[in-house]
Design a protein around this motif. Structure first.
Motif, PDB file in Angstrom:
ATOM      1  N   THR A 426       0.818  -1.221   0.000  1.00 55.90           N
ATOM      2  CA  THR A 426       0.000   0.000   0.000  1.00 55.90           C
ATOM      3  C   THR A 426       0.845   1.262   0.000  1.00 55.90           C
ATOM      4  OG1 THR A 426      -0.137  -0.100   2.419  1.00 55.90           O
ATOM      5  CG2 THR A 426      -1.912  -1.150   1.172  1.00 55.90           C
ATOM      6  N   TYR A 431       0.350  -1.141  -8.202  1.00 54.11           N
ATOM      7  CA  TYR A 431      -1.100  -0.962  -8.334  1.00 54.11           C
ATOM      8  C   TYR A 431      -1.630  -2.175  -9.090  1.00 54.11           C
ATOM      9  CZ  TYR A 431      -5.541   1.525  -8.801  1.00 54.11           C
ATOM     10  OH  TYR A 431      -6.867   1.900  -8.701  1.00 54.11           O
ATOM     11  N   PRO A 459      -4.963  -0.383  -3.317  1.00 50.01           N
ATOM     12  CA  PRO A 459      -4.473   0.070  -4.623  1.00 50.01           C
ATOM     13  C   PRO A 459      -4.850  -0.895  -5.736  1.00 50.01           C
ATOM     14  CG  PRO A 459      -2.675  -0.907  -3.381  1.00 50.01           C
ATOM     15  CD  PRO A 459      -3.861  -0.876  -2.458  1.00 50.01           C
ATOM     16  N   TYR A 534      -6.493   7.038  -5.573  1.00 47.94           N
ATOM     17  CA  TYR A 534      -5.897   6.298  -4.457  1.00 47.94           C
ATOM     18  C   TYR A 534      -4.644   7.007  -3.951  1.00 47.94           C
ATOM     19  CZ  TYR A 534      -3.511   2.752  -1.754  1.00 47.94           C
ATOM     20  OH  TYR A 534      -2.866   2.090  -0.740  1.00 47.94           O
TER      21      TYR A 534
END
Length: 717
Positions: A426, A431, A459, A534
């Motif tokens: 994270t 991603y 993500p 994000y």
């Protein structure tokens, strides 16, 4: 809102756009198609391709409730080509339900024009009557165009009100703000609306972030008008007052509050001595930031991890029959394969190792026939990775031959599978994108919603492609464009799902390359925004960008290597030199009991199990030397020129790299220096070792280590 170019739908022949243009749509006097209230209009933009003349949906505005005179906030950002006739169609609908299927809503009219017609109108403002319903006046549409600047700043603003006018009879007011930027012709274009704060004269609105480009198009001194309204359920909002400012003026207020008087021109025009204002609005905060782009993160090292999940339920039909969605035709790809290749070939460019987990769901697996909703297509649960999209395609075809299509259709297991990996990374370095390809109704809808709500804080993004003729109402519900998905009272933190039905992008003339390009363009359009949402909410900045390319200086030459032939004049230096340090010499790697002769006609180098290498050594270098050792005779002449030329010629037939040619020259020279005319197997292997070590260490340009290992190898042999 899709940010795609207008013009020919073929992305391989599209011209480079001259600029990007923002289109703002308003309507006046629309038809009222609701019985007990006014219409709830939405505008849909269609573009027409140059080659096939087909109309394709480009994007939609938001829905505005209970109004016949909407001013839509959501814009259409289009690419403008001076040299093309870019035909546009604007359709208006009155939304009656949550379905994205426009045939389920009331048609309000349409207008046709070209982008050039809008841009070329006075003040880049085009007003046209709506048509499409015989015998009725459908109202008018107003389209404004403005060229976008390249300003990448954004600003976070927060306002509060104080002592605003009371407009409701039984209560106070329900105030909200509307922001407009001024145009060159003196008109105004709406650019933002705040939320409504109920029943108060002293509202505090939530902070909101807006691109400076949208607020003033990069012109810091352009006038910004702010109107204050009292919200009414019937859409007839009461005007409280207004004030004006500019971006530069708001930026000056970063260190202190700035108070604006809200004035109602009608009350002020009556010259009432007691009227001062209709309250005040205070700018509480103004935080300026430079917008980071998707490419900023990619250049900073963020990796995109791609996972595919394929529906193997029985509703797809028997794969051996041409009517099946999984039919493996020798002449063309099926819809599953086309969707997989179209999207995967784009995403794989952002994944350094090109290894993709490929999963299936809804099938009975051999040998016991158990039903699985999360099985690896390659049959290896410990290592479900496939090499590249071609590897995924091969695993998909092999699975069709080994599993039995069954059911039901469960999405949650594969979503949870990717979420487990995403939850472990994270920090913004990775991603995750999950592609789900399915044909039918989701049977674990509640669990799928819960999985998506949980995954929205991770993500990752989810792309769902629907194949076949079925209705996809449930999949549309998962796409949170209009209403954020929720589960058990919890709403998803952000929109991470994009759904498209593949049938909407199939070229009617059978051009599968064009169909795949259209699909990929549509489903991947939202990924950068989801990615950025994000990163922004987590405050994650891009990693440091790689240093610019600079040519390396020539390596220092050790006296041991000054003889002719060791450093060919045509050698190209490597682009990236490691730090100039003097580490302790690595352990020598040794050949272990090689055969006395290679198999006749064998084209293979030493077996991989016969050479043990220290971690970090480059296997290609040893491979080059081993190839030379087994397939070329050793030089026996004093000069070695004739044999060297003959061996270089043979080298070219085995490999086309300059490395082999140089390693041959080094091998011959070192053999002459250290072993003379002796051809014993041990010394030949020593020559291979010395050559490999030389090439390895020359690649790192460490003279001390080169000298140490050459001398050490001579002692050993």
């Amino acid at each position: 809102m899709n940010m795609a170019s207008i013009g020919d739908a073929d992305p391989f022949t599209a011209a480079i756009p001259a600029t990007k243009v923002e289109l703002t749509v308003s309507c006046r006097n629309l038809l009222d198609r609701d019985t007990f209230s006014k219409s709830d209009p939405i505008c849909v933009l269609y573009t027409q391709g140059i080659a096939n003349r087909e109309w394709r949906e480009f994007g939609r505005t938001e829905v505005i409730d209970n109004t016949l005179n909407p001013d839509f906030v959501r814009k259409f950002i289009v690419d403008y080509f001076f040299e093309e006739r870019q035909n546009l169609r604007f359709d208006l609908y009155d939304l009656d339900c949550k379905s994205d299927n426009l045939s389920k809503h009331d048609f309000l009219g349409q207008a046709f024009c070209t982008l050039g017609e809008i841009v070329g109108s006075l003040g880049s403002r085009l007003e046209k009557p709506l048509i499409g319903i015989p015998g009725k006046k459908c109202g008018t549409i107003i389209i404004r165009a403005e060229e976008l600047s390249n300003c990448r700043e954004s600003v976070m603003l927060q306002f509060c009100g104080n002592k605003l006018d009371k407009k409701d009879f039984f209560g106070k007011s329900d105030p909200f703000l509307v922001f407009y930027r001024s145009n060159e012709d003196g008109s105004y274009t709406i650019c933002h609306k705040t939320e409504v704060v109920k029943n108060t004269l002293d509202p505090v609105w939530q902070a909101f972030k807006i691109p400076v480009r949208a607020l003033c198009n990069g012109d810091y001194d352009r006038s910004i008008k702010v109107e204050v309204y009292d919200w009414d359920r019937d859409g007839g909002h009461d005007f409280i007052g207004e004030f004006s400012t500019s971006y530069r003026e708001m930026c000056r207020s970063q260190s202190q509050f700035h108070i604006y008087e809200v004035l109602n021109p009608k009350k002020k025009g009556k010259k009432k001595k007691k009227y001062q204002n209709s309250g005040t609005v205070t700018l509480l905060s103004c935080l300026v930031d430079t917008e980071l782009s998707f490419l900023d993160y990619i250049r900073g090292g963020t990796q995109i991890n791609f996972t595919v999940a394929i529906d193997f339920t029985a509703s797809n039909g028997n794969p051996s029959q041409p009517t099946s969605l999984h039919y493996m035709s020798p002449y063309q790809l099926n819809d599953y394969a086309m969707a997989l290749r179209a999207i995967g070939e784009i995403i794989q460019d952002y994944d350094s190792d090109k290894l993709f987990p490929a999963l299936g769901f809804g099938a009975k697996l051999p040998p016991d026939g158990r039903v699985s909703h999360e099985f690896p297509l390659n049959g290896n649960p410990q290592n479900p990775y496939c090499s590249g999209i071609d590897g995924v395609m091969e695993a998909y075809y092999q699975s069709l031959k080994s599993v039995r299509l069954y059911g039901p259709t469960h999405f949650s297991p594969v979503i949870n599978h990717v979420a487990r990996y995403a939850s472990a990374v994270t920090d913004g370095s990775q991603y995750f994108i999950l592609l789900i390809i399915s044909d039918g109704v989701i049977t674990d809808m509640a669990q799928t919603k819960e999985s998506i709500v949980n995954a929205a804080s991770l993500p990752m993004s989810i792309i769902i492609v629907g194949v076949g003729p079925a209705e996809f109402d449930e999949m549309i519900e998962l796409d949170g464009d209009e209403e954020r998905i929720s589960s058990q009272g919890r709403y998803a933190e952000r929109d991470i799902v994009q759904f498209v039905p593949f049938r909407d992008y199939i070229d009617r003339r059978g051009n599968h390359i064009l169909s795949m390009a259209r699909l990929a363009k549509e489903v991947l359009a939202e990924i950068p925004d989801q990615f950025l949402s994000y990163m922004r909410t987590r405050g994650i900045k891009p990693g440091p960008q790689p240093p610019p390319y600079t040519p390396c200086p020539p390596p220092a030459v050790h006296p041991l290597h000054t003889r002719r032939g060791l450093f060919p004049s045509h050698r190209r230096q490597r682009c990236y030199a490691p730090p100039q340090t003097n580490p302790s010499p690595p352990e020598i790697f040794r050949p272990s009991a090689p055969p006395t002769s290679a198999p006749a006609g064998s084209g293979a180098p030493w077996g991989s199990g016969q050479i043990k290498m220290q971690q970090g050594l480059h296997p290609a270098l040893l491979l080059a030397s081993a190839n030379i050792h087994w397939h070329r005779p050793l030089c026996t002449t004093a000069s070695g020129n004739e044999d060297l030329q003959a061996q270089q010629s043979k080298t070219h037939t085995h490999t086309h790299t300059p490395l082999i040619t140089e390693s041959l020259a080094v091998s011959c020279d070192l053999q002459r220096r250290y072993f003379g005319e002796n051809k014993s197997a041990l010394q030949r292997h020593g020559c291979v070792l010395v050559t490999s070590l030389y090439l390895l260490l020359y690649s790192v340009q460490n003279v001390n280590v080169i000298s140490f290992l050459v001398n050490k190898s001579c002692e050993l042999y």
